[in-house]
Design an enzyme around this catalytic site. Structure first.
Site, PDB file in Angstrom:
ATOM      1  N   LYS A 136      -0.133   8.333   3.891  1.00 26.02           N
ATOM      2  CA  LYS A 136       0.525   8.640   2.612  1.00 26.02           C
ATOM      3  C   LYS A 136      -0.491   8.699   1.484  1.00 26.02           C
ATOM      4  O   LYS A 136      -0.509   9.627   0.685  1.00 26.02           O
ATOM      5  CB  LYS A 136       1.577   7.565   2.258  1.00 26.02           C
ATOM      6  CG  LYS A 136       2.664   7.388   3.273  1.00 26.02           C
ATOM      7  CD  LYS A 136       3.659   6.303   2.864  1.00 26.02           C
ATOM      8  CE  LYS A 136       3.069   4.909   2.791  1.00 26.02           C
ATOM      9  NZ  LYS A 136       2.629   4.359   4.079  1.00 26.02           N
ATOM     10  N   ARG A 173      10.772   1.978  -1.060  1.00 23.69           N
ATOM     11  CA  ARG A 173      10.617   1.457   0.299  1.00 23.69           C
ATOM     12  C   ARG A 173      11.884   0.794   0.789  1.00 23.69           C
ATOM     13  O   ARG A 173      11.903   0.280   1.901  1.00 23.69           O
ATOM     14  CB  ARG A 173       9.550   0.372   0.237  1.00 23.69           C
ATOM     15  CG  ARG A 173       8.240   0.747   0.845  1.00 23.69           C
ATOM     16  CD  ARG A 173       7.396  -0.515   0.745  1.00 23.69           C
ATOM     17  NE  ARG A 173       6.336  -0.507   1.687  1.00 23.69           N
ATOM     18  CZ  ARG A 173       5.144   0.032   1.450  1.00 23.69           C
ATOM     19  NH1 ARG A 173       4.881   0.627   0.319  1.00 23.69           N
ATOM     20  NH2 ARG A 173       4.214  -0.032   2.379  1.00 23.69           N
ATOM     21  N   ARG A 204      -9.806   1.549   8.982  1.00 24.68           N
ATOM     22  CA  ARG A 204      -9.712   1.913   7.562  1.00 24.68           C
ATOM     23  C   ARG A 204     -10.643   1.029   6.738  1.00 24.68           C
ATOM     24  O   ARG A 204     -10.789  -0.162   6.983  1.00 24.68           O
ATOM     25  CB  ARG A 204      -8.287   1.733   7.047  1.00 24.68           C
ATOM     26  CG  ARG A 204      -8.237   1.864   5.519  1.00 24.68           C
ATOM     27  CD  ARG A 204      -6.885   2.117   4.989  1.00 24.68           C
ATOM     28  NE  ARG A 204      -5.962   1.036   5.275  1.00 24.68           N
ATOM     29  CZ  ARG A 204      -4.683   1.099   4.973  1.00 24.68           C
ATOM     30  NH1 ARG A 204      -4.188   2.176   4.408  1.00 24.68           N
ATOM     31  NH2 ARG A 204      -3.897   0.088   5.257  1.00 24.68           N
ATOM     32  N   ARG A 227      -8.832  -4.211   4.426  1.00 25.12           N
ATOM     33  CA  ARG A 227      -7.757  -4.881   3.686  1.00 25.12           C
ATOM     34  C   ARG A 227      -7.259  -6.109   4.452  1.00 25.12           C
ATOM     35  O   ARG A 227      -7.174  -6.084   5.677  1.00 25.12           O
ATOM     36  CB  ARG A 227      -6.593  -3.906   3.460  1.00 25.12           C
ATOM     37  CG  ARG A 227      -6.687  -3.188   2.140  1.00 25.12           C
ATOM     38  CD  ARG A 227      -5.715  -2.042   1.986  1.00 25.12           C
ATOM     39  NE  ARG A 227      -4.339  -2.298   2.392  1.00 25.12           N
ATOM     40  CZ  ARG A 227      -3.380  -1.386   2.342  1.00 25.12           C
ATOM     41  NH1 ARG A 227      -3.650  -0.156   1.901  1.00 25.12           N
ATOM     42  NH2 ARG A 227      -2.158  -1.670   2.747  1.00 25.12           N
ATOM     43  N   ARG A 276       4.167  -5.272   9.620  1.00 23.99           N
ATOM     44  CA  ARG A 276       4.452  -4.212   8.628  1.00 23.99           C
ATOM     45  C   ARG A 276       5.224  -3.067   9.276  1.00 23.99           C
ATOM     46  O   ARG A 276       6.104  -2.477   8.655  1.00 23.99           O
ATOM     47  CB  ARG A 276       3.144  -3.692   8.024  1.00 23.99           C
ATOM     48  CG  ARG A 276       2.537  -4.678   7.019  1.00 23.99           C
ATOM     49  CD  ARG A 276       1.078  -4.401   6.756  1.00 23.99           C
ATOM     50  NE  ARG A 276       0.820  -3.148   6.091  1.00 23.99           N
ATOM     51  CZ  ARG A 276      -0.370  -2.551   6.060  1.00 23.99           C
ATOM     52  NH1 ARG A 276      -1.416  -3.110   6.654  1.00 23.99           N
ATOM     53  NH2 ARG A 276      -0.527  -1.412   5.442  1.00 23.99           N
TER      54      ARG A 276
HETATM   55  P1  AP5 Z   1      -3.851   5.881   4.476  1.00 23.58           P
HETATM   56  O1  AP5 Z   1      -3.827   7.177   3.758  1.00 23.58           O
HETATM   57  O2  AP5 Z   1      -4.550   4.728   3.853  1.00 23.58           O
HETATM   58  O3  AP5 Z   1      -2.362   5.499   4.928  1.00 23.58           O
HETATM   59  P2  AP5 Z   1      -1.137   4.944   4.098  1.00 23.58           P
HETATM   60  O4  AP5 Z   1       0.087   5.581   4.659  1.00 23.58           O
HETATM   61  O5  AP5 Z   1      -1.376   5.054   2.632  1.00 23.58           O
HETATM   62  O6  AP5 Z   1      -1.198   3.430   4.595  1.00 23.58           O
HETATM   63  P3  AP5 Z   1      -1.012   2.087   3.788  1.00 23.58           P
HETATM   64  O7  AP5 Z   1      -1.441   0.970   4.697  1.00 23.58           O
HETATM   65  O8  AP5 Z   1      -1.610   2.158   2.433  1.00 23.58           O
HETATM   66  O9  AP5 Z   1       0.520   2.043   3.687  1.00 23.58           O
HETATM   67  P4  AP5 Z   1       1.367   0.875   3.440  1.00 23.58           P
HETATM   68  O10 AP5 Z   1       2.621   1.576   3.185  1.00 23.58           O
HETATM   69  O11 AP5 Z   1       1.476  -0.161   4.497  1.00 23.58           O
HETATM   70  O12 AP5 Z   1       0.604   0.081   2.272  1.00 23.58           O
HETATM   71  P5  AP5 Z   1       0.795   0.037   0.698  1.00 23.58           P
HETATM   72  O13 AP5 Z   1      -0.518  -0.044   0.076  1.00 23.58           O
HETATM   73  O14 AP5 Z   1       1.744   1.075   0.249  1.00 23.58           O
HETATM   74  O15 AP5 Z   1      -4.447   6.158   5.949  1.00 23.58           O
HETATM   75  C1  AP5 Z   1      -4.645   5.106   6.875  1.00 23.58           C
HETATM   76  C2  AP5 Z   1      -5.986   5.273   7.586  1.00 23.58           C
HETATM   77  O16 AP5 Z   1      -5.944   6.408   8.431  1.00 23.58           O
HETATM   78  C3  AP5 Z   1      -7.167   5.505   6.628  1.00 23.58           C
HETATM   79  O17 AP5 Z   1      -8.307   4.890   7.141  1.00 23.58           O
HETATM   80  C4  AP5 Z   1      -7.339   7.044   6.621  1.00 23.58           C
HETATM   81  O18 AP5 Z   1      -8.673   7.436   6.354  1.00 23.58           O
HETATM   82  C5  AP5 Z   1      -6.897   7.401   8.042  1.00 23.58           C
HETATM   83  N1  AP5 Z   1      -6.211   8.679   8.134  1.00 23.58           N
HETATM   84  C6  AP5 Z   1      -5.340   9.222   7.230  1.00 23.58           C
HETATM   85  N2  AP5 Z   1      -4.883  10.401   7.662  1.00 23.58           N
HETATM   86  C7  AP5 Z   1      -5.457  10.621   8.881  1.00 23.58           C
HETATM   87  C8  AP5 Z   1      -5.371  11.681   9.836  1.00 23.58           C
HETATM   88  N3  AP5 Z   1      -4.591  12.748   9.621  1.00 23.58           N
HETATM   89  N4  AP5 Z   1      -6.117  11.549  10.972  1.00 23.58           N
HETATM   90  C9  AP5 Z   1      -6.905  10.461  11.187  1.00 23.58           C
HETATM   91  N5  AP5 Z   1      -7.024   9.441  10.312  1.00 23.58           N
HETATM   92  C10 AP5 Z   1      -6.307   9.510   9.162  1.00 23.58           C
HETATM   93  O19 AP5 Z   1       1.519  -1.367   0.550  1.00 23.58           O
HETATM   94  C11 AP5 Z   1       0.873  -2.570   0.901  1.00 23.58           C
HETATM   95  C12 AP5 Z   1       1.851  -3.718   0.776  1.00 23.58           C
HETATM   96  O20 AP5 Z   1       2.287  -3.831  -0.607  1.00 23.58           O
HETATM   97  C13 AP5 Z   1       3.151  -3.574   1.567  1.00 23.58           C
HETATM   98  O21 AP5 Z   1       3.014  -4.037   2.889  1.00 23.58           O
HETATM   99  C14 AP5 Z   1       4.104  -4.439   0.740  1.00 23.58           C
HETATM  100  O22 AP5 Z   1       3.916  -5.791   1.020  1.00 23.58           O
HETATM  101  C15 AP5 Z   1       3.647  -4.185  -0.681  1.00 23.58           C
HETATM  102  N6  AP5 Z   1       4.381  -3.057  -1.313  1.00 23.58           N
HETATM  103  C16 AP5 Z   1       3.873  -1.860  -1.723  1.00 23.58           C
HETATM  104  N7  AP5 Z   1       4.835  -1.085  -2.240  1.00 23.58           N
HETATM  105  C17 AP5 Z   1       5.993  -1.804  -2.161  1.00 23.58           C
HETATM  106  C18 AP5 Z   1       7.344  -1.540  -2.495  1.00 23.58           C
HETATM  107  N8  AP5 Z   1       7.725  -0.357  -3.027  1.00 23.58           N
HETATM  108  N9  AP5 Z   1       8.265  -2.503  -2.266  1.00 23.58           N
HETATM  109  C19 AP5 Z   1       7.913  -3.688  -1.728  1.00 23.58           C
HETATM  110  N10 AP5 Z   1       6.668  -4.015  -1.367  1.00 23.58           N
HETATM  111  C20 AP5 Z   1       5.705  -3.077  -1.575  1.00 23.58           C
HETATM  112 MG    MG Z   2      -1.765   3.649   1.101  1.00 26.12          MG
END
Ligand code: AP5
Ligand code: MG
Length: 222
Positions: free
Chosen positions: A13, A88, A135, A168, A179
């Site tokens: 994402k 979410r 990552r 992370r 997760r």
């Molecule tokens: P990346 O682009 O980093 O993936 P992502 O979907 O953004 O993954 P996140 O871990 O950031 O998502 P998340 O939803 O768990 O975390 P968030 O920060 O939102 O890609 C992942 C890896 O793959 C990278 O290394 C990239 O280079 C690689 N990659 C990408 N595309 C690729 C491809 N096509 N091929 C190969 N490799 C690829 O949230 C973190 C925490 O915050 C949550 O767990 C929760 O506790 C809290 N939080 C955040 N938002 C909320 C909310 N709205 N409500 C409640 N809690 C929340």
């Molecule tokens: Mg992300």
């Protein structure tokens, strides 16, 4: 153009949201990045959020909804935005819909009171754990790399801002499993929610990241 990015943790994402934001010149708003900045700066919000994030749990809606709804009311969001990681939960999606309706009611006729697209980046659970362990994240500017698929040209240093890259805290395999299960329970229902609004578009997130981006651009420009 108002876009919501959906997908499991690690689906890509953030990677895609940054590319879309750069191409269409709209802000990329990541709730996860906002929390990580607060954690890094030791704020009260950061302390509370960290308790949940480190366990792979969602931060409660009470701490999340007002924060993001306020952010999308900023001036730079007038021409649209990309939300990454929000909503979410169904209550978060309902709160966003209500805020969109409210902000459109005070504006000139023709202002859209709804999102334009919910882009679901689809990646099976099996692929996720490997992606997460490779990552590397920049806590300075939110840039994301992967040691194999998207390495920084400067090794362990961020190409954009020069800070050191880190694994992370929530990317440990056992936390990633948690997760994923939280995603299936609480976030996946949003796929039906946005399907019923007629705005859900799914892309195959297992392709190379440039091919995923091309598929998204095709949807946005159709
Ligand atoms: P990346 O682009 O980093 O993936 P992502 O979907 O953004 O993954 P996140 O871990 O950031 O998502 P998340 O939803 O768990 O975390 P968030 O920060 O939102 O890609 C992942 C890896 O793959 C990278 O290394 C990239 O280079 C690689 N990659 C990408 N595309 C690729 C491809 N096509 N091929 C190969 N490799 C690829 O949230 C973190 C925490 O915050 C949550 O767990 C929760 O506790 C809290 N939080 C955040 N938002 C909320 C909310 N709205 N409500 C409640 N809690 C929340
Ligand atoms: Mg992300």
């Amino acid at each position: 153009m108002k876009i919501v990015m959906l997908g499991a943790p690690g689906a890509g994402k953030g990677t895609q949201a940054k590319m879309i934001a750069a191409k269409y010149q709209v802000p990329h708003i990541s709730s996860g990045d906002i929390f990580r900045t607060n954690i890094k700066n030791g704020t009260e919000l950061g302390k509370k959020a960290k308790e949940y994030i480190d366990q792979g749990l969602l931060v409660p809606d009470e701490l999340t909804v007002d924060l993001v709804i306020d952010r999308v009311s900023w001036d730079d969001c007038k021409n649209g935005y990309i939300l990454d990681g929000f909503p979410r939960t169904i209550p978060q999606a309902e709160a966003l819909d209500a805020a969109l309706k409210k902000s459109a009611s005070g504006l000139e006729n023709g202002t859209k009171a709804t999102l334009d697209f919910a882009i679901n980046v689809d990646v099976p659970d099996e692929n996720i754990v490997t992606r997460m362990s490779g990552r590397r994240a920049c806590l300075g500017c939110g840039a994301t790399y992967h040691i194999i698929y998207n390495p920084s040209k400067k090794g362990d240093i961020c190409e954009v801002c020069g800070e050191s890259l880190v694994l992370r805290d929530d990317d440990k395999p056992e936390t990633v499993q948690k997760r994923l299960s939280v995603y299936h329970d609480q976030t996946q229902p949003l796929i039906d929610y946005y399907t019923s609004q007629g705005i859900l578009k799914t892309v195959d997130g297992t392709q190379d990241m440039n091919d995923v981006f091309a598929a998204i651009v095709k949807i946005l420009e159709a």
